[in-house]
Scaffold this active site. Structure first.
Site, PDB file in Angstrom:
ATOM      1  N   HIS A 179       1.017  -1.173   0.025  1.00 50.60           N
ATOM      2  CA  HIS A 179       0.158   0.147   0.129  1.00 50.60           C
ATOM      3  C   HIS A 179       0.834   1.195   0.010  1.00 50.60           C
ATOM      4  O   HIS A 179       2.126   1.189   0.611  1.00 50.60           O
ATOM      5  CB  HIS A 179      -0.864  -0.024   1.275  1.00 50.60           C
ATOM      6  CG  HIS A 179      -1.977  -0.957   1.227  1.00 50.60           C
ATOM      7  ND1 HIS A 179      -3.119  -0.756   2.023  1.00 50.60           N
ATOM      8  CD2 HIS A 179      -2.217  -2.067   0.498  1.00 50.60           C
ATOM      9  CE1 HIS A 179      -3.927  -1.966   1.819  1.00 50.60           C
ATOM     10  NE2 HIS A 179      -3.369  -2.671   0.812  1.00 50.60           N
ATOM     11  N   GLU A 225       0.945   3.683   1.862  1.00 55.81           N
ATOM     12  CA  GLU A 225       1.339   4.230   3.090  1.00 55.81           C
ATOM     13  C   GLU A 225       2.453   3.553   3.585  1.00 55.81           C
ATOM     14  O   GLU A 225       3.492   4.186   4.173  1.00 55.81           O
ATOM     15  CB  GLU A 225       0.070   4.188   4.128  1.00 55.81           C
ATOM     16  CG  GLU A 225      -1.177   5.027   3.879  1.00 55.81           C
ATOM     17  CD  GLU A 225      -2.134   4.379   3.054  1.00 55.81           C
ATOM     18  OE1 GLU A 225      -3.282   4.307   3.384  1.00 55.81           O
ATOM     19  OE2 GLU A 225      -1.927   3.260   2.111  1.00 55.81           O
ATOM     20  N   CYS A 265      -2.609  -0.087   7.447  1.00 54.56           N
ATOM     21  CA  CYS A 265      -1.635   1.199   7.389  1.00 54.56           C
ATOM     22  C   CYS A 265      -1.982   2.010   8.481  1.00 54.56           C
ATOM     23  O   CYS A 265      -1.213   2.816   8.873  1.00 54.56           O
ATOM     24  CB  CYS A 265      -2.293   1.704   5.946  1.00 54.56           C
ATOM     25  SG  CYS A 265      -1.565   1.037   4.686  1.00 54.56           S
TER      26      CYS A 265
END
Length: 149
Positions: A46, A48, A79
């Site tokens: 992801h 993040e 995250c």
């Protein structure tokens, strides 16, 4: 947030869920990433997480005290947990996520009293622009999947 939005457009062009993330420290961008789950075939890739990894490498410390994460969609459980664990000072996100967001959408990790680190959370910056990109992406995905039958 504009830089995070630009990163989300890069993700969109690469057929990734269009989420972009930037980490700033003392007014300087120290990390920039977008989702790369499809490219890497890694569910943890992801924006993040990738940005946190970049920032820790650049700053030479896993503790990202005094850093701000700007992200185009409310962080998921993974995250949000990484934001807490890396000791980010602040998270600014654009679009809320009522299904998977863990900074107030579905649940709010910042309300967990036993955590030893609290995030400062702000939402809504470039909200409409980021929601539009996400909506368009998922609309295209639905249209493409209905044509496969």
């Amino acid at each position: 947030m504009q830089l995070a939005y630009n990163a989300s457009i890069d993700a969109y062009r690469q057929n990734e869920v269009p989420v972009g993330a930037i980490i700033a420290y003392q007014g300087e961008v120290v990390a920039s990433a977008h989702n790369q789950v499809e490219f890497t075939r890694d569910a943890t890739a992801h924006a993040e997480i990738l940005a946190i990894t970049q920032a820790t490498q650049k700053l030479g410390d896993w503790r990202l005290n005094d850093c701000t994460l700007y992200v185009t969609k409310e962080p998921c459980p993974m995250c949000s947990g990484a934001a807490v664990m890396s000791r980010l000072s602040k998270v600014v996100y654009a679009a809320s996520d009522s299904k998977m967001g863990f900074l107030g959408g579905a649940l709010d990790i910042s309300k967990v009293q036993s955590l030893n680190h609290k995030l400062n959370i702000t939402s809504g910056l470039l909200k409409e622009e980021c929601k539009e990109v996400l909506s368009h992406f998922f609309s295209q995905k639905r249209d493409n999947s209905s044509h496969r039958d």
